[in-house]
Design a protein around this motif. Structure first.
Motif, PDB file in Angstrom:
ATOM      1  N   VAL A 230      51.927  -1.598  -2.155  1.00  0.00           N
ATOM      2  CA  VAL A 230      51.084  -1.692  -3.259  1.00  0.00           C
ATOM      3  C   VAL A 230      49.537  -2.075  -2.323  1.00  0.00           C
ATOM      4  CG1 VAL A 230      49.653  -2.697  -5.359  1.00  0.00           C
ATOM      5  CG2 VAL A 230      52.082  -1.894  -5.351  1.00  0.00           C
ATOM      6  N   ARG A 231      49.729  -3.020  -1.563  1.00  0.00           N
ATOM      7  CA  ARG A 231      48.603  -3.625  -0.776  1.00  0.00           C
ATOM      8  C   ARG A 231      48.077  -2.672   0.020  1.00  0.00           C
ATOM      9  NH1 ARG A 231      49.024  -9.097   3.275  1.00  0.00           N
ATOM     10  NH2 ARG A 231      46.997  -8.841   3.773  1.00  0.00           N
ATOM     11  N   VAL A 232      48.830  -1.803   0.786  1.00  0.00           N
ATOM     12  CA  VAL A 232      48.299  -0.918   1.700  1.00  0.00           C
ATOM     13  C   VAL A 232      47.642   0.251   0.930  1.00  0.00           C
ATOM     14  CG1 VAL A 232      49.608  -1.716   3.682  1.00  0.00           C
ATOM     15  CG2 VAL A 232      50.355   0.126   2.325  1.00  0.00           C
ATOM     16  N   ALA A 233      48.210   0.643   0.016  1.00  0.00           N
ATOM     17  CA  ALA A 233      47.907   1.812  -0.848  1.00  0.00           C
ATOM     18  C   ALA A 233      46.477   1.468  -1.425  1.00  0.00           C
ATOM     19  CB  ALA A 233      48.988   2.296  -1.795  1.00  0.00           C
ATOM     20  N   VAL A 234      46.318   0.668  -2.364  1.00  0.00           N
ATOM     21  CA  VAL A 234      45.172  -0.019  -2.736  1.00  0.00           C
ATOM     22  C   VAL A 234      43.914  -0.092  -2.055  1.00  0.00           C
ATOM     23  CG1 VAL A 234      44.164  -1.518  -4.401  1.00  0.00           C
ATOM     24  CG2 VAL A 234      46.284  -0.727  -4.897  1.00  0.00           C
ATOM     25  N   GLY A 235      44.514  -0.672  -0.731  1.00  0.00           N
ATOM     26  CA  GLY A 235      43.310  -0.918   0.330  1.00  0.00           C
ATOM     27  C   GLY A 235      42.821   0.228   0.823  1.00  0.00           C
ATOM     28  N   ALA A 236      43.647   1.290   0.973  1.00  0.00           N
ATOM     29  CA  ALA A 236      43.291   2.599   1.406  1.00  0.00           C
ATOM     30  C   ALA A 236      42.183   3.482   0.501  1.00  0.00           C
ATOM     31  CB  ALA A 236      44.480   3.476   1.978  1.00  0.00           C
ATOM     32  N   LEU A 237      42.533   3.270  -0.615  1.00  0.00           N
ATOM     33  CA  LEU A 237      41.926   3.753  -1.792  1.00  0.00           C
ATOM     34  C   LEU A 237      40.637   3.282  -1.859  1.00  0.00           C
ATOM     35  CD1 LEU A 237      44.749   4.475  -4.612  1.00  0.00           C
ATOM     36  CD2 LEU A 237      43.770   6.107  -3.215  1.00  0.00           C
ATOM     37  N   VAL A 238      40.278   2.041  -1.601  1.00  0.00           N
ATOM     38  CA  VAL A 238      39.293   1.352  -1.827  1.00  0.00           C
ATOM     39  C   VAL A 238      38.148   1.929  -0.624  1.00  0.00           C
ATOM     40  CG1 VAL A 238      38.046  -0.985  -1.556  1.00  0.00           C
ATOM     41  CG2 VAL A 238      40.045  -0.692  -2.997  1.00  0.00           C
TER      42      VAL A 238
ATOM     43  N   PRO B 119      53.905  -7.008   9.858  1.00  0.00           N
ATOM     44  CA  PRO B 119      53.572  -8.311   9.382  1.00  0.00           C
ATOM     45  C   PRO B 119      53.268  -8.561   8.153  1.00  0.00           C
ATOM     46  CG  PRO B 119      52.010  -7.172  10.260  1.00  0.00           C
ATOM     47  CD  PRO B 119      52.879  -6.141  10.635  1.00  0.00           C
ATOM     48  N   PHE B 120      53.024  -7.682   7.058  1.00  0.00           N
ATOM     49  CA  PHE B 120      52.797  -7.904   5.740  1.00  0.00           C
ATOM     50  C   PHE B 120      54.046  -8.189   5.191  1.00  0.00           C
ATOM     51  CE2 PHE B 120      48.629  -5.082   5.377  1.00  0.00           C
ATOM     52  CZ  PHE B 120      47.721  -6.107   5.902  1.00  0.00           C
ATOM     53  N   TRP B 121      55.136  -7.339   5.520  1.00  0.00           N
ATOM     54  CA  TRP B 121      56.520  -7.527   5.012  1.00  0.00           C
ATOM     55  C   TRP B 121      56.879  -8.886   5.509  1.00  0.00           C
ATOM     56  CZ3 TRP B 121      61.314  -9.035   6.287  1.00  0.00           C
ATOM     57  CH2 TRP B 121      62.409  -8.739   5.481  1.00  0.00           C
ATOM     58  N   LEU B 122      56.850  -9.365   6.513  1.00  0.00           N
ATOM     59  CA  LEU B 122      57.242 -10.513   7.040  1.00  0.00           C
ATOM     60  C   LEU B 122      56.424 -11.892   6.155  1.00  0.00           C
ATOM     61  CD1 LEU B 122      57.457 -10.049  10.657  1.00  0.00           C
ATOM     62  CD2 LEU B 122      59.221 -10.461   9.339  1.00  0.00           C
ATOM     63  N   LEU B 123      55.189 -11.565   5.914  1.00  0.00           N
ATOM     64  CA  LEU B 123      54.447 -12.544   5.201  1.00  0.00           C
ATOM     65  C   LEU B 123      55.008 -12.623   3.605  1.00  0.00           C
ATOM     66  CD1 LEU B 123      50.665 -12.269   5.954  1.00  0.00           C
ATOM     67  CD2 LEU B 123      52.193 -14.033   6.626  1.00  0.00           C
ATOM     68  N   ALA B 124      55.302 -11.433   3.093  1.00  0.00           N
ATOM     69  CA  ALA B 124      55.836 -11.327   1.633  1.00  0.00           C
ATOM     70  C   ALA B 124      57.143 -12.043   1.639  1.00  0.00           C
ATOM     71  CB  ALA B 124      55.649 -10.041   1.277  1.00  0.00           C
ATOM     72  N   PHE B 125      57.999 -11.917   2.722  1.00  0.00           N
ATOM     73  CA  PHE B 125      59.521 -12.192   2.595  1.00  0.00           C
ATOM     74  C   PHE B 125      59.100 -13.652   2.925  1.00  0.00           C
ATOM     75  CE2 PHE B 125      62.641 -14.068   5.544  1.00  0.00           C
ATOM     76  CZ  PHE B 125      63.891 -13.744   4.949  1.00  0.00           C
ATOM     77  N   ALA B 126      58.361 -14.417   3.809  1.00  0.00           N
ATOM     78  CA  ALA B 126      58.049 -15.571   4.151  1.00  0.00           C
ATOM     79  C   ALA B 126      57.850 -16.326   2.681  1.00  0.00           C
ATOM     80  CB  ALA B 126      57.263 -15.904   4.933  1.00  0.00           C
ATOM     81  N   GLU B 127      56.898 -15.924   1.899  1.00  0.00           N
ATOM     82  CA  GLU B 127      56.638 -16.654   0.838  1.00  0.00           C
ATOM     83  C   GLU B 127      57.517 -16.342  -0.320  1.00  0.00           C
ATOM     84  OE1 GLU B 127      52.460 -16.801  -0.511  1.00  0.00           O
ATOM     85  OE2 GLU B 127      51.775 -15.668   1.317  1.00  0.00           O
ATOM     86  N   THR B 128      58.833 -16.052  -0.097  1.00  0.00           N
ATOM     87  CA  THR B 128      59.915 -16.214  -1.275  1.00  0.00           C
ATOM     88  C   THR B 128      60.656 -17.585  -0.946  1.00  0.00           C
ATOM     89  OG1 THR B 128      61.203 -14.944   0.225  1.00  0.00           O
ATOM     90  CG2 THR B 128      60.098 -13.682  -1.329  1.00  0.00           C
TER      91      THR B 128
ATOM     92  N   ALA C 177      42.983  -4.495  -3.090  1.00  0.00           N
ATOM     93  CA  ALA C 177      41.509  -4.395  -3.316  1.00  0.00           C
ATOM     94  C   ALA C 177      40.811  -5.249  -2.325  1.00  0.00           C
ATOM     95  CB  ALA C 177      41.331  -4.397  -4.763  1.00  0.00           C
ATOM     96  N   LEU C 178      41.061  -6.493  -2.796  1.00  0.00           N
ATOM     97  CA  LEU C 178      40.270  -7.591  -2.054  1.00  0.00           C
ATOM     98  C   LEU C 178      40.691  -7.676  -0.502  1.00  0.00           C
ATOM     99  CD1 LEU C 178      39.930 -10.301  -4.965  1.00  0.00           C
ATOM    100  CD2 LEU C 178      38.237  -8.648  -4.083  1.00  0.00           C
ATOM    101  N   GLY C 179      42.091  -8.072  -0.201  1.00  0.00           N
ATOM    102  CA  GLY C 179      42.447  -8.646   0.910  1.00  0.00           C
ATOM    103  C   GLY C 179      42.268  -7.406   2.005  1.00  0.00           C
ATOM    104  N   SER C 180      42.547  -6.133   1.577  1.00  0.00           N
ATOM    105  CA  SER C 180      42.858  -5.195   2.506  1.00  0.00           C
ATOM    106  C   SER C 180      41.564  -4.022   2.367  1.00  0.00           C
ATOM    107  CB  SER C 180      44.058  -4.438   2.508  1.00  0.00           C
ATOM    108  OG  SER C 180      45.128  -5.363   2.766  1.00  0.00           O
ATOM    109  N   GLY C 181      40.597  -4.276   1.437  1.00  0.00           N
ATOM    110  CA  GLY C 181      39.664  -3.547   1.162  1.00  0.00           C
ATOM    111  C   GLY C 181      38.365  -4.142   1.128  1.00  0.00           C
ATOM    112  N   VAL C 182      38.024  -4.751   0.228  1.00  0.00           N
ATOM    113  CA  VAL C 182      36.641  -5.582   0.404  1.00  0.00           C
ATOM    114  C   VAL C 182      36.411  -6.257   1.526  1.00  0.00           C
ATOM    115  CG1 VAL C 182      35.030  -6.986  -0.823  1.00  0.00           C
ATOM    116  CG2 VAL C 182      36.604  -5.326  -2.077  1.00  0.00           C
ATOM    117  N   ALA C 183      37.495  -7.032   1.934  1.00  0.00           N
ATOM    118  CA  ALA C 183      37.438  -7.935   3.039  1.00  0.00           C
ATOM    119  C   ALA C 183      37.114  -7.373   4.501  1.00  0.00           C
ATOM    120  CB  ALA C 183      38.982  -8.650   3.032  1.00  0.00           C
TER     121      ALA C 183
END
Length: 287
Positions: free
Chosen positions: A38-46, A78-87, A216-222
């Motif tokens: 979802v993160r990369v797909a939404v970022g690309a659409l933005v 790295p996005f997967w590793l971050l998400a995994f880490a935050e579990t 939208a914010l972290g991978s698009g607007v940023a």
């Protein structure tokens, strides 16, 4: 640095700092692979409308191999590793450990190219930064230790991807087109895993909003703010965001997730950022 540039820097730091909060809210109900998709797909659409209005995708032709490599090394893994880490660990701690990425960049650069070997103050900076990482990782136990090590993996990915981009496409592609290309290819790479682990039931509105905001914010607007800041203030000032993001993430985690800001986190952050400043030769100059 002008007031406008300072405002852009703070806004960018606040947005990227919030990414760790959104990840934490997302992985409470969704698998890390779904959050990544979802993160990369939404970022690309933005970014798509902006890319279409600035030359389109023609510049990406002939660069498929490096873009795929960067999509995997700079986004998907790295996005997967971050998400995994935050579990397993707090969002603020994740941001603090990830702040060591420039340290790993310096080390990898010296390993790949002997002319980039560090000496003197830069070598001291690497040592100080690693001391901060060891402090933070060493106090973790069990599953938390696994999470902390996953964040180190993220920092290594970012360090390697920066060096690879510099040797391949960083000078031949506009940053906006390159960012969109990475995110679009990342969506393709992440789709099989994200779809396979998609939940059987619709997650809560809060979880959906968190991952959409992450993209939208972290991978698009940023990205847009980052490129604007580089054009206005220069890359040397834009990179100061590295020093501000962990602080924002710690505050967000404490306010919205009731995460504790520990003494070890603050000391580790100080060591990592101080070491980064020395290792990268960073200087804070005002105008």
């Amino acid at each position: 640095m002008s007031r406008r540039d300072l405002g852009l820097l703070l806004a960018l730091s606040a947005i990227w700092g919030s990414s760790f909060l959104f990840i934490k809210l997302g992985v409470d109900e969704l698998e890390p692979s779904v959050v990544v998709l979802v993160r990369v797909a939404v970022g690309a659409l933005v970014l798509l409308p902006l890319v279409a209005g600035r030359g389109g995708l023609r510049g990406l032709r002939g660069h498929l191999v490096p873009i795929v490599a960067l999509a995997a090394l700079n986004n998907v893994l790295p996005f997967w590793l971050l998400a995994f880490a935050e579990t397993r660990i707090d969002s603020g701690l994740t941001a603090v450990i990830q702040a060591a990425a420039p340290i790993f960049t310096v080390l990898l650069a010296s390993w790949i190219d002997r002319t980039q070997r560090v000496h003197g103050a830069r070598l001291v900076g690497v040592g100080v930064g690693f001391l901060g990482v060891v402090l933070l990782v060493g106090v973790q136990e069990g599953g938390q230790l696994v999470g902390a090590l996953a964040v180190i993996g993220t920092a290594l990915c970012y360090g390697g991807s920066v060096l690879y981009a510099g040797r391949t496409v960083a000078r031949s592609l506009p940053p906006l087109q390159l960012s969109f290309g990475q995110l679009a290819v990342s969506a393709v790479l992440a789709a099989p895993f994200g779809i396979a682990q998609a939940p059987d039931e619709l997650p809560s509105a809060g979880a959906i909003a968190a991952v959409v905001a992450l993209g939208a914010l972290g991978s698009g607007v940023a990205y847009l703010l980052y490129f604007t800041l580089i054009a206005s203030a220069g890359a040397s000032r834009a990179i100061l965001v590295t020093y501000l993001v962990p602080a924002f993430a710690l505050v967000y985690g404490a306010i919205f997730l009731d995460e504790e800001i520990t003494t070890s986190a603050l000391v580790g952050l100080a060591l990592i950022l101080g070491g980064t400043a020395l290792a990268t030769g960073a200087r804070l100059r005002g105008r």
